[in-house]
Design a protein around this motif. Structure first.
Motif, PDB file in Angstrom:
ATOM      1  N   GLY A 121      -3.945 -32.425 -12.335  1.00  0.00           N
ATOM      2  CA  GLY A 121      -2.607 -32.718 -11.823  1.00  0.00           C
ATOM      3  C   GLY A 121      -2.695 -33.628 -10.614  1.00  0.00           C
ATOM      4  N   PHE A 122      -1.918 -33.318  -9.589  1.00  0.00           N
ATOM      5  CA  PHE A 122      -2.000 -34.043  -8.327  1.00  0.00           C
ATOM      6  C   PHE A 122      -2.935 -33.343  -7.354  1.00  0.00           C
TER       7      PHE A 122
ATOM      8  N   SER B 177      -7.741 -28.037 -17.566  1.00  0.00           N
ATOM      9  CA  SER B 177      -6.504 -28.669 -17.999  1.00  0.00           C
ATOM     10  C   SER B 177      -5.401 -28.409 -16.991  1.00  0.00           C
ATOM     11  N   ALA B 178      -4.519 -29.396 -16.827  1.00  0.00           N
ATOM     12  CA  ALA B 178      -3.317 -29.201 -16.036  1.00  0.00           C
ATOM     13  C   ALA B 178      -2.307 -28.409 -16.859  1.00  0.00           C
ATOM     14  N   SER B 179      -1.195 -28.017 -16.231  1.00  0.00           N
ATOM     15  CA  SER B 179      -0.191 -27.182 -16.905  1.00  0.00           C
ATOM     16  C   SER B 179       0.930 -28.008 -17.521  1.00  0.00           C
TER      17      SER B 179
ATOM     18  N   GLY C 102       2.465 -43.123  -5.832  1.00  0.00           N
ATOM     19  CA  GLY C 102       1.189 -43.549  -5.276  1.00  0.00           C
ATOM     20  C   GLY C 102       0.033 -42.650  -5.633  1.00  0.00           C
ATOM     21  N   GLN C 103       0.258 -41.689  -6.509  1.00  0.00           N
ATOM     22  CA  GLN C 103      -0.795 -40.755  -6.884  1.00  0.00           C
ATOM     23  C   GLN C 103      -1.045 -40.806  -8.392  1.00  0.00           C
ATOM     24  N   GLU C 104      -2.201 -40.353  -8.782  1.00  0.00           N
ATOM     25  CA  GLU C 104      -2.555 -40.266 -10.202  1.00  0.00           C
ATOM     26  C   GLU C 104      -2.451 -38.822 -10.660  1.00  0.00           C
ATOM     27  N   TYR C 105      -1.713 -38.605 -11.743  1.00  0.00           N
ATOM     28  CA  TYR C 105      -1.644 -37.269 -12.322  1.00  0.00           C
ATOM     29  C   TYR C 105      -2.730 -37.136 -13.379  1.00  0.00           C
ATOM     30  N   ARG C 106      -3.616 -36.177 -13.197  1.00  0.00           N
ATOM     31  CA  ARG C 106      -4.737 -35.970 -14.103  1.00  0.00           C
ATOM     32  C   ARG C 106      -4.425 -34.812 -15.042  1.00  0.00           C
ATOM     33  N   GLY C 107      -4.234 -35.135 -16.326  1.00  0.00           N
ATOM     34  CA  GLY C 107      -3.918 -34.104 -17.303  1.00  0.00           C
ATOM     35  C   GLY C 107      -5.066 -33.153 -17.545  1.00  0.00           C
ATOM     36  N   GLY C 108      -6.280 -33.588 -17.251  1.00  0.00           N
ATOM     37  CA  GLY C 108      -7.443 -32.725 -17.426  1.00  0.00           C
ATOM     38  C   GLY C 108      -8.679 -33.375 -16.880  1.00  0.00           C
ATOM     39  N   ILE C 109      -9.745 -32.617 -16.811  1.00  0.00           N
ATOM     40  CA  ILE C 109     -11.031 -33.123 -16.345  1.00  0.00           C
ATOM     41  C   ILE C 109     -12.064 -32.862 -17.424  1.00  0.00           C
ATOM     42  N   ASP C 110     -13.035 -33.724 -17.518  1.00  0.00           N
ATOM     43  CA  ASP C 110     -14.125 -33.564 -18.471  1.00  0.00           C
ATOM     44  C   ASP C 110     -15.362 -33.202 -17.669  1.00  0.00           C
TER      45      ASP C 110
END
Length: 563
Positions: free
Chosen positions: A201-202, A149-151, A443-451
């Motif tokens: 995140g980034f 998870s991101a912060s 221009g970037q995607e912020y990823r709240g988490g990864i599965d």
């Protein structure tokens, strides 16, 4: 969102091709652009001269926050640091760099130094109080859990200078969302560094075996230790009072991390702050039936079942005093209930019914259901069953929340109403905030988490190999406390947290393998909220007061020296 899965040194040189991959617009197949909009963030690489650490991928801004009537001016830094997996050795690379040499026998643009190819660009946002002396000003590293998870949750909901406004226990309407001055930010007592886990995140990971290199208990702990040691050197904070703040899986990370930092990197910490703790996955209540013979998860979840049933007025006789109720439930859970479960097949039918009737009093679940469940109801079953007569599912991360049941015929809950209720608000607000206020992320995607499939194998302190099965890092925290007897620990928990029940955290702390005198280094705080304690505004204020007091008392500095 921070969650617990239902299944169980400074970088001195870097491969040109891999660093370009991490900072380029083609970081990972299928991802959106990862390139920084400032061209100064990229560098020209030469195979004859290895690159030095790329820490220029950052944006600086300024702002202020008002806490308790006091205006605090701060400097904000958003960026990435490059970290390597365990086993990275910079010795050869440093010598070759200084001599202008670069051994590349394979012709692939990478130094043949035997180092792992994988690397991670970890994203962070740091806030520094202006005009404060670093040696007297505490610094706290903050992260969520997942794992993966991101912060964003702690950043936008708890301690950042701006806070997202959400409903107390109901689904938030869609955008627009409101960001407000955060009176509960910890910037009144400490500088803050919000760290996103590798790949979130980034940040991005790349290279051969990248998932194996960063997505596991020990690999993740090493990555965070690598990040923190780099950060301390980069910003001149080695001599500051230092704290870790982790939520959910982040508490498990903290146990590994503080032990690594203190006993491998020789950096003692002042304190470890835990929110919604889980140190041993054998204690989680999601699927204990997969580990038959271990009845402890049912015992540790029972007080939270009672708190939840009390909140939703499902108890046969709803008492007015929640804390008094929970004191009785804890006593029953750790004595009569535990003894009944341990008897197994030797428990008489008469005794079994007596226990079921008592459980009905504390949970509101039907006696016949409890008997059919053999007195053992896991978290998913409780979420589905408590309010099923109203076709309603109870929340997991925060059981004050409820939502329509997805499948009335299912045995367990199919989703978490709290996660569904607030996730859009947090992710939307942060994406807007980071671009418009911090100047980072276009221009970037912020990823709240990864599965991902997390590697839960862990090598405890003093052992030469990892153990298969559920992770248990209680030995790590105990070892850190014994090797640094001045280390203080604070456990914060919500009464309505079904993901990591509060009584589970208490049990783990009381069973750390430490001398009894070190138990006085641990303090506890509980709140009428859930896993994300800060989702309740009243609880958020209490959380700030308790954590701020803990940091101040544990910093070992004269407040006059922090200005």
């Amino acid at each position: 969102m921070t969650r617990v899965s239902r299944s169980p040194s400074s970088c001195l040189t870097f491969s040109a091709s891999l660093l370009a991959l991490l900072l380029s617009s083609t970081a990972l197949p299928g991802s959106r652009a990862v390139a920084a909009e400032d061209k100064s963030a990229t560098a020209s690489f030469s195979h004859a001269q290895p690159a030095t650490p790329q820490t220029t991928d950052r944006r600086e801004s300024a702002g202020s926050v008002t806490i308790g009537g006091q205006k605090i001016d701060y400097r904000a830094v958003a960026g990435t640091l490059i970290v390597h997996p365990k086993g990275w050795d910079d010795s050869t690379s440093v010598v070759e760099s200084r001599l202008g040499l670069h051994t590349d026998n394979k012709g692939d643009g990478k130094a043949d130094d035997g180092n792992p190819d994988a690397a991670a660009a970890m994203f962070y946002v740091a806030y520094f109080k202006k005009d404060a002396k670093p040696e007297g000003r505490p610094i706290t590293f903050v992260y969520n859990g997942g794992p993966g998870s991101a912060s964003v949750w702690l950043h936008m909901g708890a301690f950042g200078p701006r806070r997202i406004v959400t409903m107390n226990d109901a689904h938030d309407p869609a955008a627009p969302y409101q960001l407000v001055n955060n009176e509960a930010s910890l910037l009144d007592v400490t500088d803050l560094v919000f760290i996103d886990a590798p790949g979130t995140g980034f940040g991005r990971i790349a290279g051969k075996d990248r998932e194996k290199s960063f997505w596991g208990v020990d690999a993740d702990g090493h990555a965070f230790a690598n990040f923190i040691t780099q950060f301390l050197g980069e910003f001149g904070r080695y001599n500051s009072p230092k704290f870790l703040f982790g939520e959910s899986y982040g508490t498990l990370r903290s146990a590994v991390l503080v032990n690594d930092l203190q006993n491998e990197d020789n950096i003692d910490f002042n304190g470890v702050i835990l929110l919604s703790q889980i140190l041993s996955y054998d204690n989680e209540g999601d699927e204990p039936k997969l580990n038959p013979g271990n009845d402890l998860p049912y015992v540790l979840a029972l007080p939270t079942y009672a708190a939840t049933a009390w909140y939703h007025h499902r108890l046969p006789d709803n008492p007015p005093d929640l804390k008094a109720l929970l004191k009785d439930v804890e006593q029953f859970a750790s004595n009569d209930y535990l003894l009944a479960l341990q008897k197994g097949a030797d428990l008489t039918a008469e005794s079994k019914r007596a226990v079921a009737e008592k459980l009905h009093t504390y949970t509101g679940l039907p006696v016949d259901y409890l008997l059919r469940a053999d007195l053992r109801v896991d978290v998913g079953e409780f979420e589905k069953t408590l309010q099923e007569n109203d076709d309603t599912t109870t929340g997991r991360l925060d059981s004050r929340f409820s939502g329509p049941t997805i499948n009335p015929l299912s045995e367990e809950a199919d989703y978490d109403p709290q996660s569904a209720a607030i996730s859009s608000a947090y992710i939307s607000a942060f994406n807007d905030y980071t671009r418009k206020t911090l100047g980072y992320g276009n221009g970037q995607e912020y990823r709240g988490g990864i599965d991902t499939h997390w590697d839960f194998r862990h090598t405890p302190p003093g052992e030469g190999q990892a153990f298969d099965g559920s992770a248990n890092v209680m030995p790590d925290l105990a070892y850190a406390m014994k090797t640094n007897p001045t280390l203080k620990v604070m456990l914060n928990a919500g009464y309505f947290d079904l993901a990591t029940p509060y009584y589970e955290g208490v049990y783990e702390m009381k069973h750390l393998q430490i001398p009894n005198r070190l138990q006085s280094n641990i303090e506890y705080a509980r709140y009428e909220s859930g896993h994300m304690v800060y989702a309740n505004e009243t609880a958020l204020k209490q959380l700030h007061e308790n954590v701020a007091s803990f940091i101040t008392r544990s910093s070992n500095v004269n407040p006059a020296h922090t200005e």
